[in-house]
Design a protein around this motif. Structure first.
Motif, PDB file in Angstrom:
ATOM      1  N   LYS A 114      -6.973   5.840  -5.218  1.00 21.62           N
ATOM      2  CA  LYS A 114      -5.669   5.622  -5.426  1.00 21.62           C
ATOM      3  C   LYS A 114      -4.780   6.358  -4.549  1.00 21.62           C
ATOM      4  N   GLY A 115      -3.758   6.005  -4.250  1.00 19.90           N
ATOM      5  CA  GLY A 115      -2.374   6.782  -3.578  1.00 19.90           C
ATOM      6  C   GLY A 115      -1.803   7.626  -4.665  1.00 19.90           C
ATOM      7  N   TYR A 116      -0.980   8.508  -4.147  1.00 15.46           N
ATOM      8  CA  TYR A 116      -0.101   9.412  -5.203  1.00 15.46           C
ATOM      9  C   TYR A 116       1.239   9.682  -4.665  1.00 15.46           C
ATOM     10  N   PHE A 117       1.876   8.644  -3.771  1.00 14.20           N
ATOM     11  CA  PHE A 117       3.040   8.592  -3.025  1.00 14.20           C
ATOM     12  C   PHE A 117       4.431   8.160  -4.022  1.00 14.20           C
ATOM     13  N   ASP A 118       3.963   7.179  -4.575  1.00 13.97           N
ATOM     14  CA  ASP A 118       4.832   6.647  -5.569  1.00 13.97           C
ATOM     15  C   ASP A 118       4.969   7.179  -6.926  1.00 13.97           C
TER      16      ASP A 118
ATOM     17  N   ARG B  30       6.732  11.186  -9.036  1.00 13.44           N
ATOM     18  CA  ARG B  30       7.778  12.046  -9.146  1.00 13.44           C
ATOM     19  C   ARG B  30       7.138  13.498  -9.578  1.00 13.44           C
ATOM     20  N   ILE B  31       8.056  14.502  -9.316  1.00 12.06           N
ATOM     21  CA  ILE B  31       7.830  15.988  -9.722  1.00 12.06           C
ATOM     22  C   ILE B  31       8.843  16.272 -10.414  1.00 12.06           C
TER      23      ILE B  31
ATOM     24  N   PRO C 297       2.546  10.692 -13.397  1.00  9.13           N
ATOM     25  CA  PRO C 297       1.534   9.452 -13.211  1.00  9.13           C
ATOM     26  C   PRO C 297       2.171   8.513 -12.154  1.00  9.13           C
ATOM     27  N   LEU C 298       1.607   7.428 -11.492  1.00 11.27           N
ATOM     28  CA  LEU C 298       2.255   6.237 -10.521  1.00 11.27           C
ATOM     29  C   LEU C 298       3.263   5.945 -11.477  1.00 11.27           C
ATOM     30  N   LEU C 299       4.687   5.577 -10.877  1.00  8.67           N
ATOM     31  CA  LEU C 299       5.559   4.873 -11.401  1.00  8.67           C
ATOM     32  C   LEU C 299       5.013   3.618 -11.798  1.00  8.67           C
TER      33      LEU C 299
ATOM     34  N   TRP D 292      -2.051  18.478 -10.998  1.00 13.95           N
ATOM     35  CA  TRP D 292      -2.628  17.619 -10.137  1.00 13.95           C
ATOM     36  C   TRP D 292      -1.992  16.457  -9.904  1.00 13.95           C
ATOM     37  N   SER D 293      -2.152  15.689  -8.427  1.00 12.62           N
ATOM     38  CA  SER D 293      -1.704  14.343  -8.378  1.00 12.62           C
ATOM     39  C   SER D 293      -2.306  13.459  -9.134  1.00 12.62           C
TER      40      SER D 293
END
Length: 437
Positions: A160-164, A166-167, A434-436, A383-384
């Motif tokens: 799974k990606g992690y770009f979408d 927030r931090i 988490p992913l949005l 963690w992402s």
């Protein structure tokens, strides 16, 4: 902040099965990133072209920042793609040694709406790996770019990606004797920055809910620290509970129904679990030791924490009910801030040994310890959501009396891709969302 814009349509295009699967080994590809070609997005009109350029730039930045991809310079491209339906001339893309090709297009549906689509090609197998189309508002262009980057990442890595995402982190300003620490939030690439608290009360140790857009954190709003829960979407804040002693290091359970925290009273620090619906708590550890920094396993069955019960600070694992406590760290030095990976395969930690700080990982049984980053001060791993990247904060040793600024950094599990995350001010204690939705 509530997300105002949603993806109105996601349409998967049918693809033929690949003759030879193109996939990146995420455990070793950092030394040899995948060559990927990404021509300009096909578009008509100047204003649509502005969105085309911005979306493409964000997708490329996401992919390059992962360390897994090398974007081939556009001036070396031979074929000029003029339609999303045009078949690539694979000979031309092989000639520049592209292993994968992203073909994309954008058009205006109406004054407020864009349609964005892409196709991902395996150049050597000469087949389409993935295709998607999105209809969304113009203001949502950056979110679409992150979703596209996630889709490409997932198809080529199997993860799974992690770009979408927030931090949330602690923004720090002011002199050391009068430090202002307040919560801030931003996209994982540092954009869309926003402060969540005013700074009137010191905010520390924010932690995201694993499946909700909520954050638990500690605040010195008064003489004693208290634990709060903040809903990122609505801005609503509530006090988690009232304890007569000091509470700190809060963290959500995997289903977000409970919170773990440490509670110090009469010289003893133990770990408690609070049920958020019933507002009842139970003690999980006991004794005279300092037990803190608890973190659930992804299935909620176990908890990792650090304790000095053995004489110095080490990592321990216990069942979620507090039974079967056993030590897992046996290296030199002291261990702190353990965090279980969302995948369950690793536990990240901060280590202090030989005058240095380290960010490391180990298997849940304590074996396979690896140190990924080191420095004068590196601390607080998070963690992402795909469990393949860590973020933490770093402070280098200054050349003068004053130490260098505190900044956020990320690094992948190979330890070969450390990158600084740009923030408006100094930054510490990151927590990855988490992913949005």
């Amino acid at each position: 902040m509530k997300l105002k814009y949603v993806l109105a349509l996601v349409m998967c295009l049918f693809v033929a099965p690949a003759r030879a699967e193109l996939q990146i080994d995420v455990t070793g590809a950092m030394r040899d990133p995948l060559p990927l070609a990404f021509p300009e997005m096909i578009h008509e009109g100047f204003w649509v072209g502005q969105y085309a350029g911005k979306i493409r730039d964000v997708v490329i930045a996401d992919l390059e920042r992962s360390g897994l991809f090398r974007i081939i310079p556009e001036n070396s491209y031979i074929q000029e793609l003029t339609s999303i339906d045009e078949q690539p001339n694979f000979v031309d893309w092989k000639a520049i040694q592209a292993h994968a090709l992203v073909q994309s297009a954008i058009k205006e549906v109406d004054p407020n709406t864009l349609r964005v689509e892409f196709r991902l090609w395996d150049v050597y197998a000469e087949n389409q790996l993935k295709g998607q189309s999105f209809t969304t508002t113009k203001d949502n262009w950056r979110r679409v770019a992150h979703v596209i980057a996630d889709a490409i990442y997932e198809r080529l890595t199997g993860e799974k990606g992690y770009f979408d995402t927030r931090i949330v982190y602690v923004s720090e300003t002011g002199p050391a004797t009068k430090r202002v620490k307040r919560l801030a939030i931003m996209d994982q690439d540092g954009e869309n920055h926003k402060f969540l608290t005013s700074g009137a009360a010191m905010a520390l140790t924010p932690r995201f809910s694993p499946n909700l857009q909520k954050v638990t954190y500690m605040s010195y709003a008064g003489s004693m620290p208290k634990v709060y829960i903040l809903d990122i979407e609505t801005g609503k804040q509530e006090l988690l509970g009232s304890f007569p002693g000091m509470t700190f290091a809060p963290r959500f359970s995997p289903d977000s129904s409970k919170v773990l925290l440490s509670y110090a009273n009469n010289g003893r620090t133990n770990i408690y679990e609070m049920d958020l619906k019933k507002r009842t708590s139970k003690r999980l550890t006991s004794g005279s030791a300092i037990d803190t920094s608890p973190s659930y396993s992804p299935d909620g069955s176990q908890i990792v924490f650090n304790s000095d019960r053995g004489g110095n600070q080490q990592l321990y694992v216990m069942n979620a009910d507090g039974s079967d406590v056993h030590r897992i760290s046996f290296g030199t030095g002291r261990y702190a801030t353990p965090v279980w990976s969302p995948r369950g395969d690793y536990i990240a930690f901060t280590k202090m040994a030989n005058g240095q700080f380290y960010i490391g990982v180990m298997y849940p049984d304590g074996s396979g310890e690896r140190l990924l980053a080191s420095g004068y001060l590196v601390e607080g791993p998070t963690w992402s959501p795909n469990g393949r990247v860590l973020m933490y904060f770093r402070q280098d040793k200054g050349t003068s009396r004053r130490n260098a600024p505190v900044k956020l950094y990320s690094i992948d599990l190979t330890g070969y891709n450390e990158r600084m995350i740009v923030t408006p001010a100094e930054a510490s204690d990151p927590a990855w969302s988490p992913l949005l939705p």
